[in-house]
Design a protein around this motif. Structure first.
Motif, short mmCIF file in Angstrom:
data_model
loop_
_atom_site.label_atom_id
_atom_site.label_comp_id
_atom_site.label_asym_id
_atom_site.label_seq_id
_atom_site.Cartn_x
_atom_site.Cartn_y
_atom_site.Cartn_z
N GLU A 15 1.06 -1.02 -0.01
CA GLU A 15 0.00 -0.05 0.17
C GLU A 15 0.89 1.26 -0.07
OE1 GLU A 15 -3.20 2.87 -0.24
OE2 GLU A 15 -2.83 0.66 -0.76
N HIS A 16 2.08 1.21 0.84
CA HIS A 16 2.79 2.34 0.70
C HIS A 16 3.50 2.78 -0.73
CE1 HIS A 16 3.35 3.87 4.83
NE2 HIS A 16 2.97 2.52 5.26
N LEU A 17 3.79 1.45 -1.32
CA LEU A 17 4.31 1.44 -2.64
C LEU A 17 3.23 1.87 -3.70
CD1 LEU A 17 6.31 -2.03 -2.67
CD2 LEU A 17 7.32 0.31 -2.42
N ARG A 18 2.14 1.67 -3.44
CA ARG A 18 1.08 2.00 -4.22
C ARG A 18 0.73 3.48 -4.16
NH1 ARG A 18 -3.75 3.75 -4.48
NH2 ARG A 18 -3.92 3.77 -2.16
N GLN A 19 0.82 3.88 -3.07
CA GLN A 19 0.67 5.42 -2.94
C GLN A 19 1.72 6.48 -3.51
OE1 GLN A 19 0.23 6.10 1.68
NE2 GLN A 19 -1.63 4.85 1.56
N ALA A 20 2.87 5.80 -3.20
CA ALA A 20 4.02 6.41 -3.97
C ALA A 20 3.67 6.61 -5.39
CB ALA A 20 5.22 5.93 -3.44
N HIS A 21 3.45 5.30 -6.11
CA HIS A 21 3.47 4.97 -7.49
C HIS A 21 2.31 5.94 -8.00
CE1 HIS A 21 3.23 2.88 -11.29
NE2 HIS A 21 1.89 2.70 -11.22
N VAL A 22 1.13 6.00 -7.25
CA VAL A 22 0.02 6.76 -7.82
C VAL A 22 0.15 8.37 -7.73
CG1 VAL A 22 -2.50 7.56 -7.28
CG2 VAL A 22 -1.89 5.13 -7.31
N ALA A 23 1.09 8.61 -6.78
CA ALA A 23 1.49 10.16 -6.39
C ALA A 23 2.72 10.31 -7.60
CB ALA A 23 1.79 10.30 -5.26
N GLY A 24 3.09 9.43 -8.16
CA GLY A 24 4.42 9.83 -8.86
C GLY A 24 5.57 10.12 -8.18
N GLN A 25 5.54 9.68 -6.85
CA GLN A 25 6.63 10.00 -5.94
C GLN A 25 7.59 8.54 -5.81
OE1 GLN A 25 4.59 10.85 -2.56
NE2 GLN A 25 4.34 13.11 -3.15
N GLY A 26 8.83 9.04 -5.99
CA GLY A 26 10.05 7.95 -5.67
C GLY A 26 9.92 7.58 -4.23
N LEU A 27 10.63 6.40 -4.03
CA LEU A 27 10.45 5.61 -2.75
C LEU A 27 11.61 4.57 -2.84
CD1 LEU A 27 9.31 5.40 0.16
CD2 LEU A 27 7.67 3.82 -0.78
N VAL A 28 12.53 4.66 -1.71
CA VAL A 28 13.19 3.36 -1.71
C VAL A 28 12.57 2.73 0.04
CG1 VAL A 28 15.55 2.50 -1.20
CG2 VAL A 28 14.97 4.51 -2.42
N LEU A 29 12.38 1.40 -0.41
CA LEU A 29 11.81 0.59 0.72
C LEU A 29 12.96 -0.59 0.94
CD1 LEU A 29 9.67 -0.55 2.65
CD2 LEU A 29 8.75 -1.95 0.55
N SER A 30 13.24 -0.58 2.29
CA SER A 30 13.90 -1.89 2.44
C SER A 30 12.99 -2.95 3.21
CB SER A 30 14.91 -1.75 3.69
OG SER A 30 14.32 -1.19 4.88
N CYS A 31 13.03 -4.26 2.71
CA CYS A 31 12.21 -5.41 2.86
C CYS A 31 13.09 -6.66 2.55
CB CYS A 31 10.99 -4.98 2.22
SG CYS A 31 9.68 -6.55 2.21
N SER A 32 12.80 -7.72 3.36
CA SER A 32 13.56 -8.83 2.91
C SER A 32 13.06 -9.51 1.66
CB SER A 32 13.36 -9.90 4.15
OG SER A 32 11.99 -9.83 4.39
N ALA A 33 11.73 -9.32 1.39
CA ALA A 33 11.00 -10.00 0.10
C ALA A 33 11.72 -11.13 -0.14
CB ALA A 33 11.22 -8.75 -0.77
N LEU A 34 11.90 -12.21 0.57
CA LEU A 34 12.72 -13.19 0.38
C LEU A 34 12.04 -14.30 -0.74
CD1 LEU A 34 13.37 -14.44 4.14
CD2 LEU A 34 14.88 -13.24 2.49
N LYS A 35 10.70 -14.26 -0.87
CA LYS A 35 10.12 -15.16 -2.08
C LYS A 35 9.76 -14.31 -3.18
CE LYS A 35 8.61 -18.96 1.21
NZ LYS A 35 7.30 -19.64 1.68
N ARG A 36 9.42 -15.05 -4.33
CA ARG A 36 8.78 -14.35 -5.26
C ARG A 36 7.28 -14.06 -5.14
NH1 ARG A 36 9.62 -14.03 -11.33
NH2 ARG A 36 7.84 -12.88 -11.71
N ALA A 37 6.62 -14.79 -4.31
CA ALA A 37 5.24 -14.42 -4.06
C ALA A 37 5.19 -13.23 -3.05
CB ALA A 37 4.58 -15.80 -3.21
N TYR A 38 6.21 -13.12 -2.24
CA TYR A 38 6.25 -11.81 -1.38
C TYR A 38 6.44 -10.72 -2.06
CZ TYR A 38 7.26 -15.18 2.45
OH TYR A 38 7.24 -16.32 3.23
N ARG A 39 7.48 -10.87 -3.33
CA ARG A 39 7.72 -9.75 -4.10
C ARG A 39 6.56 -9.28 -5.06
NH1 ARG A 39 12.41 -12.62 -3.93
NH2 ARG A 39 12.46 -13.84 -5.91
N ASP A 40 5.91 -10.40 -5.48
CA ASP A 40 4.60 -10.13 -6.30
C ASP A 40 3.55 -9.42 -5.62
OD1 ASP A 40 5.79 -11.52 -8.46
OD2 ASP A 40 4.53 -13.37 -8.13
#
Length: 172
Positions: free
Chosen positions: A66-91
């Motif tokens: 949701e944070h990524l979506r808000q940045a995307h919709v607003a056209g704002q850049g964002l750097v998020l740190s997240c383990s994102a260990l599995k492809r399903a998590y990244r999806d």
């Protein structure tokens, strides 16, 4: 393309927070430390030495998406740190920003374990490194990823990312 949204990913101890904060500063983007958004139950489980399961992570990943979506919709850049260990998590994360750019930090077990043992004030115990490595599905083709060995200095990793973006005409 949402080229200004990054997820700095990898197992605990790989330097996601350090690289993420430095990358955000270098590109003039906001930085969001994903670990700060874990629910208290997840933090307590990890602090007690229990690995999280998919169900434990799902709500947290939805919040990050949701944070990524808000940045995307607003056209704002964002750097998020997240383990994102599995492809399903990244999806799940990509559901918020389909064209996000992954920065995959990886390294030798001994180096990661030493980093985890040396840090203070973090809830993730070194005993969970093996479970994270077992869960890890390295990003692959079609995931818009650039990988780095964490034996490199964070400054060099950030410089390489910025340089590659300049080569493609994306970075300032």
């Amino acid at each position: 393309m949402c080229s200004d949204i990054f997820v700095v990913m990898g197992v605990s101890g790989c330097g996601k927070s350090t690289v993420g904060a430095q990358l955000a500063a270098a590109l003039g983007l906001a930085f969001l430390e994903g670990d700060t958004l874990h629910p208290a139950r997840n933090v307590a489980r990890m602090a007690a030495g229990f690995a999280l399961c998919d169900e434990d992570r799902e709500g947290w990943l939805q919040v990050l998406a949701e944070h990524l979506r808000q940045a995307h919709v607003a056209g704002q850049g964002l750097v998020l740190s997240c383990s994102a260990l599995k492809r399903a998590y990244r999806d799940i994360l990509r559901s918020g920003a389909p064209d996000l750019y992954l920065v995959y930090l990886h390294g030798e077990h001994a180096l990661l374990a030493a980093r985890m043992a040396a840090r203070t004030g973090h809830y993730m115990p070194p005993s969970l490194l093996d479970s994270q490595l077992a869960t890890l599905e390295p990003p692959g083709a079609g995931e818009n990823v650039q990988g780095f060995d964490v034996a490199e200095r964070p400054e060099d990793i950030v410089a390489a990312i910025v340089a590659s973006r300049r080569e493609t005409g994306i970075a300032p």
